[in-house]
Design a protein around this motif. Sequence first.
Motif, mmCIF file in Angstrom:
data_model
loop_
_atom_site.group_PDB
_atom_site.id
_atom_site.type_symbol
_atom_site.label_atom_id
_atom_site.label_comp_id
_atom_site.label_asym_id
_atom_site.label_seq_id
_atom_site.Cartn_x
_atom_site.Cartn_y
_atom_site.Cartn_z
ATOM 1 N N LEU A 47 0.346 6.448 2.448
ATOM 2 C CA LEU A 47 -0.054 5.170 1.868
ATOM 3 C C LEU A 47 -1.118 4.534 2.748
ATOM 4 N N SER A 61 4.078 -0.409 2.631
ATOM 5 C CA SER A 61 4.717 -0.711 1.347
ATOM 6 C C SER A 61 5.341 -2.110 1.412
ATOM 7 N N ASP A 83 7.464 2.426 4.410
ATOM 8 C CA ASP A 83 6.482 3.500 4.454
ATOM 9 C C ASP A 83 5.084 2.899 4.526
ATOM 10 N N GLY A 84 4.152 3.703 4.946
ATOM 11 C CA GLY A 84 2.777 3.238 5.055
ATOM 12 C C GLY A 84 1.956 4.209 5.881
#
Length: 92
Positions: free
Chosen positions: A43, A47, A52-53
């Motif tokens: 990502l 997020s 997450d990211g």
Amino acid sequence: MLRVCALASALLVLTASLAMCSPGEPVVLYVSPEGSDAWSGTLSAPSADGKDGPLASVTAARDALRRIGPRGGATVYLRGGTYRMQEPLRLT
């Protein structure tokens, strides 16, 4: 600044060489100073739930590419900022 330019050049070379020699789906990873090396790196921003990211370090992106293995190439996007490294980045 010179290290960042050299690092960007090295990642471009890595991207090109992976793209030329491996079939399959290309891998795209994101790195950001606001990221976490515990995240997937798939990502471009964290997020909404913060689970997450992007990755936080270029080293983590390199290690993720090594784990994934060659496929249809790879691109690593670096968000602007300062990336402090404890040792030189080795792409071999």
